[in-house]
Design a protein around this motif. Structure first.
Motif, PDB file in Angstrom:
ATOM      1  N   VAL A  89      35.062  59.532  59.848  1.00 27.61           N
ATOM      2  CA  VAL A  89      36.320  58.870  59.469  1.00 27.61           C
ATOM      3  C   VAL A  89      36.254  58.401  58.023  1.00 27.61           C
ATOM      4  N   GLY A  90      35.112  57.856  57.608  1.00 33.56           N
ATOM      5  CA  GLY A  90      34.971  57.405  56.230  1.00 33.56           C
ATOM      6  C   GLY A  90      35.067  58.540  55.230  1.00 33.56           C
ATOM      7  N   ALA A  91      34.556  59.715  55.610  1.00 31.11           N
ATOM      8  CA  ALA A  91      34.595  60.857  54.689  1.00 31.11           C
ATOM      9  C   ALA A  91      35.962  61.518  54.658  1.00 31.11           C
ATOM     10  N   ALA A  92      36.719  61.435  55.753  1.00 31.08           N
ATOM     11  CA  ALA A  92      37.979  62.174  55.841  1.00 31.08           C
ATOM     12  C   ALA A  92      39.163  61.408  55.272  1.00 31.08           C
ATOM     13  N   LEU A  93      39.244  60.124  55.533  1.00 28.08           N
ATOM     14  CA  LEU A  93      40.428  59.367  55.126  1.00 28.08           C
ATOM     15  C   LEU A  93      40.422  59.106  53.619  1.00 28.08           C
ATOM     16  N   PRO A  94      41.596  59.080  53.007  1.00 23.72           N
ATOM     17  CA  PRO A  94      41.678  58.926  51.538  1.00 23.72           C
ATOM     18  C   PRO A  94      41.278  57.524  51.100  1.00 23.72           C
ATOM     19  N   ASP A  95      41.086  57.374  49.788  1.00 28.53           N
ATOM     20  CA  ASP A  95      40.587  56.120  49.237  1.00 28.53           C
ATOM     21  C   ASP A  95      41.666  55.083  48.986  1.00 28.53           C
ATOM     22  N   HIS A  96      42.930  55.437  49.124  1.00 29.97           N
ATOM     23  CA  HIS A  96      43.968  54.433  48.845  1.00 29.97           C
ATOM     24  C   HIS A  96      43.957  53.348  49.919  1.00 29.97           C
ATOM     25  N   ALA A  97      44.680  52.265  49.659  1.00 36.66           N
ATOM     26  CA  ALA A  97      44.597  51.071  50.496  1.00 36.66           C
ATOM     27  C   ALA A  97      44.980  51.344  51.942  1.00 36.66           C
ATOM     28  N   ARG A 103      40.953  53.412  58.208  1.00 35.75           N
ATOM     29  CA  ARG A 103      39.525  53.617  58.493  1.00 35.75           C
ATOM     30  C   ARG A 103      38.919  52.367  59.109  1.00 35.75           C
ATOM     31  N   HIS A 104      39.201  51.216  58.519  1.00 34.73           N
ATOM     32  CA  HIS A 104      38.675  49.954  59.032  1.00 34.73           C
ATOM     33  C   HIS A 104      39.174  49.720  60.464  1.00 34.73           C
TER      34      HIS A 104
END
Length: 294
Positions: A89-97, A103-104
């Motif tokens: 999940v951490g690798a797949a989801l984008p970095d925006h808020a 992810r959280h």
């Protein structure tokens, strides 16, 4: 799970003391009858009886331990799959808020999932652990017949929503879904172990034959041991009763007793690993309490 190095013979004795006391009274009665009546004690092939009973009890203990060990194996698989889910999940989801918030949410809901599953297997109320992880807000999944499955299903729906929003692609979702299938399979294996007891014959026949053997013991030993028959017979009977008790202790790995798999400790390990994947502090490691790891 007992992790202390000191043998706990006293615990086995406490569990079987009523049967052992009845056996000792019977041993005394047989010994008194033998010495104060003209009737000789019949010759009994105790070696043959004892060998057959030992094989039966060994088979039962092995069956019970296989269930306990399978329970530990599927929880090990759950631990590995939980780490894989947090990583994927951490690798797949984008970095925006919004992506990081999702992810959280997914990872924290998975932490709540393993705690809820632990309580379900132990027959406890999962609400306290779920609210500790997810907060005081209402958790609709707790009202379901299978709250753990509801939390797992909710995570799947959240990730499917991320696909519709274009945050992840179908390949990434397929890989995450494969991990969630592994998690679901592990839960199904745990529920199978909890809901399917050993067949009745595995439980009733060893108990019956063990008690019958204990009844025959003083009759076959009285001519050899004489006045020491009650002590020798009770000691030999205790060994067979202890083997019987071991099978009872291990047959349900999720029974919330000192003999079950250490679910609390394994859930704490999962929570710590998932927290660290989110940059959060790990929870304290569960330590043995009086030689018992829960």
């Amino acid at each position: 799970m007992i992790v202390g190095k000191t043998p706990r013979i006293r615990m086995t004795f406490v569990a079987a003391w009523n049967t052992l006391l009845a056996l000792f009274v019977w041993d005394v009665a047989v010994t008194v009858f033998y010495y104060f009546t003209p009737f000789p004690a019949p010759a009994l092939p105790l070696t043959i009886f004892g060998t057959g009973l030992a094989l039966l009890l060994g088979f039962r203990v092995n069956s019970a331990y296989a269930r306990w060990w399978e329970g530990r194996i599927v929880w090990g698989a759950m631990t590995n799959a939980s780490r894989s889910l947090a990583r994927a999940v951490g690798a797949a989801l984008p970095d925006h808020a919004a992506g990081q918030a999702l992810r959280h949410d997914v990872v924290r809901r998975h932490i709540a999932y393993v705690h809820v599953l632990r309580h379900q297997l132990r027959g406890q109320d999962p609400a306290e652990s779920a609210h500790r992880v997810l907060g005081a807000a209402e958790i609709p999944e707790l009202a379901r017949r299978n709250p753990a499955n509801g939390l797992l299903e909710g995570n799947g729906m959240r990730l499917a929503s991320a696909l519709r929003q274009g945050w992840i692609d179908t390949v990434q979702l397929s890989r995450i879904e494969a991990i969630m299938v592994d998690i679901s399979n592990a839960q199904g294996a745990m529920e199978r172990l909890r809901n399917t007891p050993l067949p009745a014959q595995y439980r009733s026949f060893p108990t019956f034959f063990t008690r019958l053997f204990c009844v025959l013991l003083p009759i076959g030993l009285v001519e050899t041991l004489g006045p020491a028959t009650p002590l020798g017979s009770a000691l030999a009977g205790f060994m067979f009763l202890a083997a019987l008790q071991i099978g009872d202790d291990l047959v349900n790995p999720f029974a919330n007793t000192i003999h079950d798999a250490p679910l609390t400790a394994m859930c704490a390990t999962i929570e710590s690993d998932c927290n660290e994947s989110l940059g959060l502090p790990p929870v304290p490691v569960v330590q043995p309490d009086g030689g018992i790891l829960w």
